[in-house]
Every structure is written in C-alpha cells, then in structure tokens.
Design an enzyme around this catalytic site. Structure first.
Site, PDB file in Angstrom:
ATOM      1  N   ASP A  29       5.108  -1.474  10.448  1.00  0.00           N
ATOM      2  CA  ASP A  29       6.067  -2.036  11.393  1.00  0.00           C
ATOM      3  C   ASP A  29       6.186  -1.112  12.606  1.00  0.00           C
ATOM      4  O   ASP A  29       5.766   0.055  12.554  1.00  0.00           O
ATOM      5  CB  ASP A  29       7.416  -2.187  10.669  1.00  0.00           C
ATOM      6  CG  ASP A  29       8.510  -2.681  11.570  1.00  0.00           C
ATOM      7  OD1 ASP A  29       8.330  -3.736  12.206  1.00  0.00           O
ATOM      8  OD2 ASP A  29       9.562  -2.007  11.643  1.00  0.00           O
ATOM      9  N   LEU A  30       6.794  -1.605  13.691  1.00  0.00           N
ATOM     10  CA  LEU A  30       6.945  -0.810  14.906  1.00  0.00           C
ATOM     11  C   LEU A  30       8.405  -0.417  15.150  1.00  0.00           C
ATOM     12  O   LEU A  30       8.779   0.730  14.969  1.00  0.00           O
ATOM     13  CB  LEU A  30       6.389  -1.575  16.111  1.00  0.00           C
ATOM     14  CG  LEU A  30       4.897  -1.933  16.049  1.00  0.00           C
ATOM     15  CD1 LEU A  30       4.480  -2.747  17.269  1.00  0.00           C
ATOM     16  CD2 LEU A  30       4.039  -0.677  15.935  1.00  0.00           C
ATOM     17  N   ASP A 199      10.795  -0.377   7.892  1.00  0.00           N
ATOM     18  CA  ASP A 199      12.185   0.004   7.659  1.00  0.00           C
ATOM     19  C   ASP A 199      13.051  -1.132   7.147  1.00  0.00           C
ATOM     20  O   ASP A 199      14.135  -0.889   6.609  1.00  0.00           O
ATOM     21  CB  ASP A 199      12.807   0.503   8.972  1.00  0.00           C
ATOM     22  CG  ASP A 199      13.030  -0.641   9.953  1.00  0.00           C
ATOM     23  OD1 ASP A 199      14.186  -1.054  10.149  1.00  0.00           O
ATOM     24  OD2 ASP A 199      12.038  -1.150  10.506  1.00  0.00           O
TER      25      ASP A 199
END
Length: 246
Positions: A29-30, A199
């Site tokens: 994920d970013l 996250d």
C-alpha cells in the site's frame, strides 16, 4: 534499535504463520504505509483554497477553510457512489460542486484540481521508507497497490516498483480480491506467492487474506485487530518488516 522480540509479532490467537520462503513478490500500500496521508491532504487543500481565493473568490468565501472543502468532498461520496474507487474524480467533482454553489465558473474545477493534485504528490515519506523499498526491491518484484491517487513516479519512488496499480484504473478498490490478483499478475506470480503489506486492517490485510495472499499488517498505532481471520504477522514499522523478512 528495538529488541528483535519487539520488532514483529503474530496477532493474538493467529493460526497463520508467515512463510518467508513462499514469498516471490511483494505488493504494498502507499498512503499511511509509506507516508502519512492526512498532513499531505491538509496541505493540498490549503493550496487549493489559496488558488480559489485568487481565481474563484466567491467559492473561497463560501468554503472559507480546509474543513469546508473536505466536507463537500465527503458529501460527494454520497452523491456519486459510482466514483468511490476514483479519488481524483471525487475531488474534481467536489470542487465543481463548490464552484457551482458559490456561483463561480464550473470550468475552473479542472485547473483548481490540477493545483490540488500537484501538491498531493508532495508527500513526506516515513524515515525508513526508502531503505525499506530498496531492501524489498533488491529481493522481490514490488507492486504498489493503492486505493488512492498518489503517482509513484511523481513522488519519486517509481524506480522501486515493477508495477503500480490503482483502484481508479483497475475499476475496483481493495479489499476486492480482483485488484490483489491483478498485482500478482503484474508480478508474474501466483496470489499465494505474494506478500501484501499495508496499514488498513480491512482493505489491506483482510483483503489480501481473502485473495489467497500472505498478509502483514503495518500497525504503528498499536490498534487491536478488528477481524476474525488473522494476518500472518503484524509489524509496528517498515524497519520491523525488513527484520521480519531478513
């Protein structure tokens, strides 16, 4: 350095065990995994408001602070649920709606969004993000997998990635299994050979589990795991992820 016993842990009651030897690719994920997203958005909204003050003063008066801009953006989620996978379109249409409500020219939405979007790419990576991406990309093909609209090339980290997949282009967001399977396809491996890192407990970890991948939950805030099925491991930072894989 934290003691290794504190670096990583299995979620309480977890039956899953991370199999490092099975990993042939990483998807990651970013937003809020490689950088904190809300300071970035707040600054982009501030820059947008400054632009509106110069070019659409009626809109700037009606939406006089970043909270008001964010509120109309959130309203657009309800008005246009068809755009839920496309955060750029949601933001663009929320700006257009704000302009219309204030009586300014709706066509100003496009240049206003361009100003917002340019600032949105100016992220501040977590201190260990570059080292982590270098570590991962030296060992595996790495695929960015995001529901957001960050551009890894504009952010300056594109060289670490084999591919970058966004919900906007793919058409469905995480936790839909199909977007995870697309990440595996881009890395030229099978889903069970991918380790996904992110996250968000639901969109990232639970989504990856549902897609047949291994999942590591990045839980910097020490939150309780909210689901039944457990991730294969939980880490408190990207550095801890590297220790887990190393």
């Amino acid at each position: 350095m934290l003691p290794s016993s504190l670096d990583t842990h299995q979620s309480p009651g977890s039956a899953a065990t991370l199999d490092v030897g099975r990993i042939r690719a990483i998807s990651i994920d970013l937003d809020d995994t490689l950088w904190p997203i809300w300071p970035t958005i707040a600054k982009a909204e501030e820059v947008l408001l400054q632009w509106l003050t110069l070019h659409a003063p009626a809109t700037a008066r009606l939406f006089a602070n970043t909270e008001a801009l964010r509120a109309i953006r959130n309203q657009m989620v309800t008005l246009r649920p068809d755009l839920v996978h496309d955060l750029s379109a949601l933001r663009l249409e929320s700006i257009r709606l704000a302009l219309m409500q204030a009586g300014d020219e709706p066509a100003l939405a496009e240049p206003a969004f361009d100003v917002f979007f340019d600032q949105r790419q100016r992220v501040e990576l977590f201190d260990d993000a570059h080292d982590t991406l270098a570590f991962l990309s030296a060992r595996y093909p790495v695929v960015a997998l995001s529901n957001g609209n960050a551009d890894v090339q504009r952010v300056g980290i594109g060289h670490y990635f084999t591919a970058s997949i966004h919900a906007k282009e793919f058409g469905v967001p995480k936790p839909d299994a199909r977007i995870f399977h697309e990440a595996a396809r881009a890395a030229q491996v099978q889903p069970h050979e991918v380790l996904h890192v992110g996250d968000d407990a639901t969109a990232d970890a639970l989504g990856a589990l549902g897609a047949g991948m291994q999942a590591v939950w990045l839980n910097a805030a020490g939150q309780a795991w909210p689901h039944g099925a457990q991730p294969h491991a939980t880490v408190s930072s990207l550095t801890h992820l590297c220790r887990l894989l190393g």
